[in-house]
Design a protein around this motif. Structure first.
Motif, PDB file in Angstrom:
ATOM      1  N   TRP A   1       9.155   2.385  11.685  1.00  0.00           N
ATOM      2  CA  TRP A   1       9.458   2.743  10.304  1.00  0.00           C
ATOM      3  C   TRP A   1      10.608   3.732  10.324  1.00  0.00           C
ATOM      4  CZ3 TRP A   1       8.602   0.037   6.336  1.00  0.00           C
ATOM      5  CH2 TRP A   1       8.721   0.556   5.048  1.00  0.00           C
TER       6      TRP A   1
ATOM      7  N   SER B   1       3.270   8.014   4.762  1.00  0.00           N
ATOM      8  CA  SER B   1       2.980   7.964   3.330  1.00  0.00           C
ATOM      9  C   SER B   1       2.236   6.670   2.984  1.00  0.00           C
ATOM     10  CB  SER B   1       4.285   8.033   2.534  1.00  0.00           C
ATOM     11  OG  SER B   1       5.025   6.834   2.728  1.00  0.00           O
ATOM     12  N   GLN B   2       1.599   6.659   1.831  1.00  0.00           N
ATOM     13  CA  GLN B   2       0.905   5.445   1.364  1.00  0.00           C
ATOM     14  C   GLN B   2       1.883   4.277   1.239  1.00  0.00           C
ATOM     15  OE1 GLN B   2      -2.509   5.855   2.038  1.00  0.00           O
ATOM     16  NE2 GLN B   2      -2.436   4.218   0.550  1.00  0.00           N
ATOM     17  N   GLU B   3       3.092   4.564   0.749  1.00  0.00           N
ATOM     18  CA  GLU B   3       4.106   3.517   0.609  1.00  0.00           C
ATOM     19  C   GLU B   3       4.458   2.926   1.974  1.00  0.00           C
ATOM     20  OE1 GLU B   3       8.800   2.949  -0.584  1.00  0.00           O
ATOM     21  OE2 GLU B   3       7.831   4.865  -0.985  1.00  0.00           O
ATOM     22  N   ALA B   4       4.710   3.801   2.953  1.00  0.00           N
ATOM     23  CA  ALA B   4       5.039   3.334   4.298  1.00  0.00           C
ATOM     24  C   ALA B   4       3.864   2.572   4.894  1.00  0.00           C
ATOM     25  CB  ALA B   4       5.420   4.505   5.196  1.00  0.00           C
ATOM     26  N   TYR B   5       2.648   3.074   4.695  1.00  0.00           N
ATOM     27  CA  TYR B   5       1.450   2.410   5.210  1.00  0.00           C
ATOM     28  C   TYR B   5       1.389   0.972   4.706  1.00  0.00           C
ATOM     29  CZ  TYR B   5      -3.468   1.634   6.385  1.00  0.00           C
ATOM     30  OH  TYR B   5      -4.627   1.135   6.905  1.00  0.00           O
ATOM     31  N   GLY B   6       1.613   0.789   3.399  1.00  0.00           N
ATOM     32  CA  GLY B   6       1.586  -0.552   2.812  1.00  0.00           C
ATOM     33  C   GLY B   6       2.621  -1.476   3.414  1.00  0.00           C
ATOM     34  N   GLU B   7       3.789  -0.946   3.694  1.00  0.00           N
ATOM     35  CA  GLU B   7       4.852  -1.759   4.302  1.00  0.00           C
ATOM     36  C   GLU B   7       4.545  -2.057   5.773  1.00  0.00           C
ATOM     37  OE1 GLU B   7       7.675  -3.128   3.044  1.00  0.00           O
ATOM     38  OE2 GLU B   7       7.196  -2.449   1.012  1.00  0.00           O
TER      39      GLU B   7
ATOM     40  N   ARG C   1       2.403  -4.958   7.133  1.00  0.00           N
ATOM     41  CA  ARG C   1       2.963  -6.313   7.273  1.00  0.00           C
ATOM     42  C   ARG C   1       3.400  -6.638   8.692  1.00  0.00           C
ATOM     43  NH1 ARG C   1       6.097  -5.174   1.877  1.00  0.00           N
ATOM     44  NH2 ARG C   1       4.536  -5.888   0.411  1.00  0.00           N
TER      45      ARG C   1
END
Length: 188
Positions: free
Chosen positions: A86, A150-156, A159
């Protein structure tokens, strides 16, 4: 183009180490020796098994320590890779030292090089999955719980198809297959 050749040669310049060893970037021709070095650790379930093609695809991530004066010619004695997952996170992965060369600083120099690569790429934290918690603690890594993104990074990152990344995220789907190692993190 001399300018381009100078840039390439500088990026892949070898560095002399104590004990007559050399730190250098890996090349595609190193993959058979890399697989041979790692095989005992795969068999002992210290490292996750990978296909040979995975090493070729990731060869640009690897640094090697070699002994150019080994009997029979240059011998691969250690390896490590910096795998960015990331914008601010990388993994120090596939870190191994030939047992005959342990205690000579090979692992330390490889991890320090991975950290330098991570800094050069703008990464702010490096994680590892390891059984060698004392070794990594001495290099500034700390055991972690949870996932330090972050939650955003976790979601990405969810994948990703990479199993090491799934272990970093502490996903339950990989728990039956994990090797029982410890998740550690070093902030840069």
């Amino acid at each position: 183009m001399p300018f381009a050749d100078d840039l390439i040669s500088a990026q892949y310049r070898s560095h002399e180490l104590p004990h007559g060893l050399v730190l250098r970037r890996a090349r595609a021709t190193d993959v058979p020796a890399l697989v041979k070095l790692l095989q005992p650790m795969v068999e002992q379930r210290i490292l996750v098994a990978k296909e040979r093609v995975d090493y070729y695809e990731a060869i640009h991530e690897f640094w090697l320590v070699v002994d150019p004066q080994a009997e029979g010619g240059e011998a691969l004695v250690g390896c490590a890779a910096c795998h960015v997952i990331w914008e601010d996170t990388a993994e120090a992965r596939t870190i191994a030292t030939d047992p005959a060369y342990r205690g000579r600083g090979v692992g330390r120099v490889l991890v320090e090089q991975v950290l330098a690569d991570a800094r050069a790429q703008g990464v702010r934290q490096v994680f590892c999955l390891t059984f060698e918690t004392d070794f990594f603690s001495a290099l500034g890594f700390e055991i972690i719980e949870g996932t330090p993104v972050s939650q955003e990074a976790y979601g990405e990152i969810l994948r990703s198809r990479d199993e090491g990344t799934a272990e970093f995220l502490d996903l339950s789907r990989v728990k039956p297959n994990t090797l029982g190692n410890t998740r550690m993190l070093r902030r840069l």
